[in-house]
Design an enzyme around this catalytic site. Structure first.
Site, mmCIF file in Angstrom:
data_model
loop_
_atom_site.group_PDB
_atom_site.id
_atom_site.type_symbol
_atom_site.label_atom_id
_atom_site.label_comp_id
_atom_site.label_asym_id
_atom_site.label_seq_id
_atom_site.Cartn_x
_atom_site.Cartn_y
_atom_site.Cartn_z
ATOM 1 N N SER A 138 -9.587 -1.040 9.338
ATOM 2 C CA SER A 138 -10.144 -1.126 7.980
ATOM 3 C C SER A 138 -11.504 -1.810 8.067
ATOM 4 O O SER A 138 -11.779 -2.511 9.042
ATOM 5 C CB SER A 138 -9.218 -1.960 7.093
ATOM 6 O OG SER A 138 -9.748 -2.091 5.791
ATOM 7 N N TYR A 152 -3.921 -9.642 5.487
ATOM 8 C CA TYR A 152 -4.178 -8.224 5.813
ATOM 9 C C TYR A 152 -5.448 -8.085 6.660
ATOM 10 O O TYR A 152 -5.459 -7.399 7.693
ATOM 11 C CB TYR A 152 -4.313 -7.431 4.512
ATOM 12 C CG TYR A 152 -4.771 -5.998 4.702
ATOM 13 C CD1 TYR A 152 -3.900 -5.041 5.199
ATOM 14 C CD2 TYR A 152 -6.078 -5.615 4.389
ATOM 15 C CE1 TYR A 152 -4.316 -3.733 5.369
ATOM 16 C CE2 TYR A 152 -6.497 -4.306 4.556
ATOM 17 C CZ TYR A 152 -5.614 -3.369 5.048
ATOM 18 O OH TYR A 152 -6.029 -2.074 5.225
HETATM 19 P P1 NAP Z 1 -0.072 4.231 1.866
HETATM 20 O O1 NAP Z 1 -0.543 5.297 0.946
HETATM 21 O O2 NAP Z 1 0.745 3.110 1.322
HETATM 22 O O3 NAP Z 1 0.702 4.917 3.097
HETATM 23 C C1 NAP Z 1 1.204 4.122 4.130
HETATM 24 C C2 NAP Z 1 1.998 4.980 5.099
HETATM 25 O O4 NAP Z 1 2.539 4.147 6.136
HETATM 26 C C3 NAP Z 1 3.184 5.649 4.444
HETATM 27 O O5 NAP Z 1 3.452 6.862 5.099
HETATM 28 C C4 NAP Z 1 4.311 4.656 4.698
HETATM 29 O O6 NAP Z 1 5.564 5.265 4.572
HETATM 30 C C5 NAP Z 1 3.970 4.241 6.122
HETATM 31 N N1 NAP Z 1 4.522 2.970 6.556
HETATM 32 C C6 NAP Z 1 4.335 1.749 5.996
HETATM 33 N N2 NAP Z 1 5.015 0.817 6.682
HETATM 34 C C7 NAP Z 1 5.644 1.472 7.700
HETATM 35 C C8 NAP Z 1 6.503 1.062 8.744
HETATM 36 N N3 NAP Z 1 6.872 -0.220 8.892
HETATM 37 N N4 NAP Z 1 6.946 1.994 9.614
HETATM 38 C C9 NAP Z 1 6.591 3.282 9.481
HETATM 39 N N5 NAP Z 1 5.787 3.730 8.513
HETATM 40 C C10 NAP Z 1 5.329 2.835 7.631
HETATM 41 O O7 NAP Z 1 -1.295 3.512 2.574
HETATM 42 P P2 NAP Z 1 -2.738 4.090 2.997
HETATM 43 O O8 NAP Z 1 -3.702 3.628 1.985
HETATM 44 O O9 NAP Z 1 -2.659 5.521 3.335
HETATM 45 O O10 NAP Z 1 -2.980 3.219 4.329
HETATM 46 C C11 NAP Z 1 -2.783 3.793 5.622
HETATM 47 C C12 NAP Z 1 -3.544 2.965 6.639
HETATM 48 O O11 NAP Z 1 -4.907 2.941 6.304
HETATM 49 C C13 NAP Z 1 -3.088 1.508 6.723
HETATM 50 O O12 NAP Z 1 -3.098 1.090 8.063
HETATM 51 C C14 NAP Z 1 -4.156 0.772 5.924
HETATM 52 O O13 NAP Z 1 -4.305 -0.557 6.361
HETATM 53 C C15 NAP Z 1 -5.368 1.616 6.245
HETATM 54 N N6 NAP Z 1 -6.466 1.526 5.257
HETATM 55 C C16 NAP Z 1 -6.322 2.040 3.999
HETATM 56 C C17 NAP Z 1 -7.397 2.005 3.122
HETATM 57 C C18 NAP Z 1 -7.362 2.631 1.740
HETATM 58 O O14 NAP Z 1 -8.368 2.554 1.032
HETATM 59 N N7 NAP Z 1 -6.298 3.255 1.328
HETATM 60 C C19 NAP Z 1 -8.604 1.387 3.516
HETATM 61 C C20 NAP Z 1 -8.685 0.859 4.790
HETATM 62 C C21 NAP Z 1 -7.613 0.955 5.663
HETATM 63 P P3 NAP Z 1 6.880 4.397 4.155
HETATM 64 O O15 NAP Z 1 6.452 3.413 3.097
HETATM 65 O O16 NAP Z 1 7.876 5.394 3.691
HETATM 66 O O17 NAP Z 1 7.305 3.719 5.416
#
Ligand code: NAP
Length: 254
Positions: A138, A152
């Site tokens: 991130s 985080y």
């Molecule tokens: P999201 O929409 O909440 O999706 C998260 C995904 O990870 C889901 O498929 C979730 O499925 C899975 N997950 C969570 N905990 C898990 C575990 N313990 N084991 C296996 N799967 C797990 O989040 P997102 O925004 O797409 O974020 C994805 C990644 O991008 C993260 O690493 C986050 O830090 C990074 N990120 C996101 C943003 C943003 O703007 N969205 C910005 C920077 C970085 P389940 O809940 O069913 O397990």
């Protein structure tokens, strides 16, 4: 012209929704065999059906779950060429109120989950001969900060500490290890922050919009390509220029 990833086996943790689903879709549309990992069976099954992927219900904070996910990808597709270690959580908690359990939960998924996922896939990535590991870190932590996300941000910076040594260790196996650093990407997870957060974020991005999940998927597709084979231990910021302005007025006076 980039060599096609068609036929490669790609494992995406957290592939059931959000950024991971976007990554999985880009690879699936490019002809790769995709395995996705998530904890919620229903969401996972829906996405697997939609993308023509194989779903594995697993918690990346558990090493045995990571091994089971890797074994499934190997059984179904004959190996693993690309691991996108993307699963992550971002619960909000101010430093003054932060509990040990909250710190453990975030580090368990974001840091330990990243390390266990890579470890579980190592034999298959080595056998591939062109293994690729792509972490989803991130901008928050490695470059920026935001109140409520000290734990985080620390976890996302920790992923990069892991990446730099992993890249050296795994170079002998011809495995590259890189990270994408998303800015604010429109996902189900981000939607939970509410419309005010979204509007404030949009106003701070020089390109004037939140990122799409495909923006991250395309960056991963590049890092997974044969042509990116000499890039390792690096980070690629994908944020519409969000980290660039010195102040909000720098964006307002575009
Ligand atoms: P999201 O929409 O909440 O999706 C998260 C995904 O990870 C889901 O498929 C979730 O499925 C899975 N997950 C969570 N905990 C898990 C575990 N313990 N084991 C296996 N799967 C797990 O989040 P997102 O925004 O797409 O974020 C994805 C990644 O991008 C993260 O690493 C986050 O830090 C990074 N990120 C996101 C943003 C943003 O703007 N969205 C910005 C920077 C970085 P389940 O809940 O069913 O397990």
């Amino acid at each position: 012209m980039f060599t096609s990833v068609a036929g490669l086996s790609v494992l995406v943790t957290g592939g059931s929704k959000g950024i991971g689903k976007g990554i999985a879709r880009v690879f699936a549309q490019s002809g790769a065999h995709v395995t996705i990992v998530g904890r919620d069976p229903q969401t996972l099954a829906g996405t697997a059906d939609e993308l023509g992927a194989v779903g594995v219900v697993a918690d990346v904070s558990r090493p045995e779950d990571c091994r089971r996910a890797a074994d499934t990808a190997v059984e179904r597709f004959g190996g693993i060429d690309v691991l996108c270690a993307n699963a992550g959580v971002f619960p909000e908690a101010r430093l003054a109120d932060l509990t040990e359990a909250e710190v453990d939960a975030v580090f368990g998924v974001n840091v330990k989950g990243t390390m266990f996922s890579v470890q579980a896939c190592l034999p298959a990535l080595t056998a591939s001969g062109r293994g690729r590991v792509i972490l989803t870190s991130s901008i928050t932590g490695p470059i920026t900060g935001f109140p409520g996300w000290s734990h985080y941000g620390a976890s996302k910076a920790a992923q990069l500490g892991f990446l730099r040594t992993a890249a050296i260790e795994l170079a002998a196996q011809r495995i590259t290890v890189n990270a994408v650093l998303p800015g604010n990407i429109a996902t189900e997870g981000l939607a939970t922050m509410g419309p005010e957060y979204r509007a404030a974020m949009e106003a701070s991005i020089p390109l004037g919009r939140l990122g799409e999940v495909a923006d991250i998927g395309n960056a991963c597709l590049f890092l997974a390509s044969l042509e990116a084979g000499y890039i390792t231990g690096q980070t690629l910021v994908v944020d519409g220029g969000q980290v660039l302005p010195e102040s909000l007025s720098a964006v307002d006076s575009r």
